[in-house]
Design an enzyme around this catalytic site. Structure first.
Site, short mmCIF file in Angstrom:
data_model
loop_
_atom_site.label_atom_id
_atom_site.label_comp_id
_atom_site.label_asym_id
_atom_site.label_seq_id
_atom_site.Cartn_x
_atom_site.Cartn_y
_atom_site.Cartn_z
CB SER A 72 -68.02 19.03 -9.37
OG SER A 72 -68.26 19.87 -10.77
CG ASP A 128 -62.81 24.94 -10.89
OD1 ASP A 128 -62.71 24.55 -12.11
OD2 ASP A 128 -63.86 24.82 -10.46
CG HIS A 139 -63.31 21.06 -10.68
ND1 HIS A 139 -64.29 22.09 -10.73
CD2 HIS A 139 -63.67 19.76 -10.86
CE1 HIS A 139 -65.38 21.37 -10.69
NE2 HIS A 139 -65.14 20.06 -10.73
#
Length: 707
Positions: free
Chosen positions: A183, A393, A451
């Protein structure tokens, strides 16, 4: 009195005769050793599966009280393949703790409903030593009096952390180094890697080159505005919203505004100046906020009304929309807030753990740093870059990553020259994803994952390290190329027999093929591998050679034993001489012994009683993990005789012991469980202990956080 002095002298000689605990002075890392955790020896079996661990808050800058918390895991099974590799793992935010990575993803432990550790068969520490770092300061268990605000500072601070880290573990400074994270770490990692590569070209006297071998970024937030343009197409393509929606016009208008910003960025992409429209992604990021709002299923119960932004196949309450996920987060937070656990992790400054710090996110505006996408071309000239993505995601989805790669120029060309040249990735005889790979940049799309790929597919995620290090087979099946990786235990046997040594050591590289990939396979879940059984009935732990200097050897050498015997012999002779003197003293006629006036109690005995009372002030123990404070010879003697019996790690709470926990506010809204922290987006309020802090640039605007 004379007898007491002789006894003290003898005890002192005993202390001096026994060699000091190895590493107490020359190995400061011992005070960071982790010896216990709730459930460690109850749930993690066989014993050989328990990793060697170090953790604590490492001081970087005393002038602003900056300390970075780290937690290191080393494979306890002696393994030549893992002993010379170091992985630094970072989570994102900005301001989200890397304990997510340690306890929910790539670490050796997960936390169960009893708030105890259980074993994760897909842990990356089986590939190499892995260190989870809470950074920037203020994140997780890290702390500071001065918050940083830009990505350049992230790199400087992390290089300082590495400098201090290698003072604790000097034997590792020549290890192969990998950086991995997810991320917003897609911003951190390229900046840190770029700083390391520049450092290596400008070494100062006595500096050692850092052997950086590669970086891995999972579902990375690398080009924020460009990636935000993928949200509306993603919702349309996956049937999450349609063009007949009453708010379609509003969504399309915002998408067009974002497109204009991206067009402006593209027109000035090669300029070195930092433009405000590129570092401010609020307009583009708000597209996702609106989509989550407009796509609510208002007929569902409140807990399943919103799409989970981290896995579109899941649902959550609104406006959490994924912030209550993963569900084990409700176990991780109270686990890390236990005083027992903070004790075990060697915290010197108690801090109430929160998954994400709103204060760090607000201070970290990154207004003076270009997005990390600008750094990828230069980095790829020196080391391989792996960009891996969980296919489910939304927030950092695969389409967004491919969209910025399509525009990026690296290695003399723009984008992947043939996106149909996809390589099937096979793990444990199952197709788990596909790979695009050119000019030292690889994109890996991983099926049936979110994710947090390592959370969903821990074994598969660990095999990413096999790809970046070249431990895979390459075959062709039905006209398509395949990269084949194996579960732990099989990989060394198969690759050792079938691949020449020079081939198995190469990282993934380009090989021609122009065949398209087949349709995505049905959902599959790789089987988790079990840890190997113990092969010895011995109960002693096996310690990696890289850490051997911290652990006493099971047997002394012959010369050491001989030295001990001589020392003990000398002590015995001294003791015997003292005994003879004492007997002679007591045997003299009483008429020639002058008896001074004194009370009934012996002064010597009284002193002994007083010294015994003073023993409560000493915390030194021959089994203490930290380096002992300076002591006089008598204090050493007393400590040696009585010692502390605690078998836990060093624990030194700051202040007078009455200090309250530092508290932060939960991020986001709509979290029903008080034990559950927000996973990423939004920080609406200050922490309860919000105090004035110094920053390097006024008051930056509030930003969304990506973990």
């Amino acid at each position: 009195m004379l007898l007491s002095v002789f006894i003290i002298l003898i005890n002192t000689l005993f202390v001096l005769a026994i060699p000091p605990k190895e590493g107490s002075d020359n190995n400061p890392s011992k005070k960071y050793l982790v010896t216990d955790l709730p459930g460690l020896y109850e749930n993690v079996k066989p014993k050989i599966s328990v990793p060697l661990m170090f953790s604590g808050q490492l001081e970087l800058y005393p002038e602003n009280n900056t300390h970075y918390f780290f937690w290191k895991f080393v494979d306890s099974e002696l393994n030549q393949d893992t002993s010379k590799k170091t992985i630094f793992w970072l989570n994102g935010g900005p301001g989200c703790s890397s304990m997510d990575g340690a306890l929910l993803e790539t670490g050796p432990f997960r936390i169960d409903e009893n708030e105890k550790v259980i074993y994760n068969n897909g842990s990356w520490h089986k590939f190499g030593d892995i260190i989870y770092v809470d950074q920037p300061a203020g994140t997780g268990f890290s702390f500071t009096n001065e918050y940083i605000t830009d990505l350049d500072q992230v790199a400087w601070y992390f290089l300082k952390f590495m400098e201090e880290y290698y003072k604790l573990f000097p034997n590792e400074i020549n290890n192969e180094i990998y950086f991995a994270g997810e991320s917003y770490a897609g911003q951190y990692i390229p900046y840190i890697a770029d700083a390391i590569l520049k450092r290596n070209k400008n070494l100062k006297e006595n500096d050692v080159k850092y052997d950086l071998k590669g970086i891995l970024i999972g579902n990375g937030w690398v080009s924020p505005n460009q990636q935000s343009l993928s949200y509306l197409p993603f919702f349309i393509n996956h049937g999450l919203i349609d063009k007949s929606h009453p708010r379609w016009g509003s969504l399309l208008s915002k998408h067009e505004k974002c497109q204009k910003i991206v067009n402006k960025i593209d027109g000035h992409f090669d300029e070195a100046d930092v433009h405000p429209y590129e570092v401010n992604s609020a307009t583009c990021e708000s597209i996702l906020t609106d989509l989550l709002n407009y796509s609510q299923d208002r007929e569902s119960d409140s807990d399943h009304r919103c799409i989970n932004m981290y896995d579109y196949t899941l649902r959550d309450s609104y406006p959490s929309c994924g912030m209550n996920w993963p569900f084990e987060l409700k176990y991780v937070a109270p686990f890390l807030r236990k005083e027992e656990v903070m004790h075990d992790l060697n915290l010197v400054d108690l801090k109430y753990w929160r998954e994400c710090s709103g204060k760090v996110g607000r201070m970290f505006g990154a207004r003076n740093s270009l997005p990390a996408v600008h750094l990828l071309p230069n980095i790829s000239q020196e080391i391989p870059i792996i960009l891996f993505n969980g296919a489910n995601d939304i927030i950092c989805n695969s389409d967004g990553v491919l969209s910025y790669l399509d525009k990026l120029q690296w290695g003399g060309k723009v984008g992947f020259t043939n996106k149909d040249d996809q390589i099937n990735w096979i793990y444990d005889n199952k197709e788990v994803g596909y790979i695009l790979m050119e000019r030292n940049i690889s994109f890996i799309n991983i099926y049936n994952s979110s994710h947090m790929v390592p959370y969903d597919l821990p074994d598969v995620s660990r095999a990413l390290m096999d790809l970046v290090s070249g431990k895979y087979e390459e075959k062709e099946k039905d006209g398509k190329r395949e990269f084949i990786t194996y579960p732990l235990g099989e990989v060394r046997n198969k690759l050792g027999q079938e691949i020449p040594a020079d081939e198995s050591s190469k990282p993934i590289e380009d090989k021609p093929d122009d065949k398209p990939i087949e349709d995505k396979p049905e959902e599959t879940k790789p089987e988790q591998t079990k840890p190997e059984d113990e092969t010895s009935s011995s109960t002693s732990e096996i310690i990696p050679t890289s850490e051997a200097s911290f652990i006493p050897e099971p047997e002394e050498s012959t010369s050491s034993k001989f030295t001990r015997l001589i020392q003990l012999g000398v002590i015995f002779i001294i003791f015997w001489g003292v005994y003879i003197l004492y007997v002679s003293y007591r045997a003299r006629p009483s008429s020639i012994i002058k008896k001074p006036a004194r009370s009934t109690n012996s002064s010597g005995r009284k002193k002994n009683v007083q010294w015994a009372d003073q023993l409560n002030r000493f915390e030194e123990d021959e089994n203490e993990l930290g380096s002992p404070p300076p002591q006089g010879i008598i204090a050493k003697t007393i400590s040696k005789i009585t010692g502390n019996t605690s078998n836990r790690g060093r624990y030194a709470p700051a202040g007078d012991g009455s200090r309250e926990f530092t508290d932060d506010i939960e991020l986001g809204e709509g979290i029903s469980d008080p034990n559950v922290d927000e996973f990423i987006i939004g920080s609406d309020d200050d922490e309860d202990d919000d105090e004035d802090v110094e920053t390097h640039e006024g008051n930056p605007k509030k930003t969304e956080s990506k973990s």
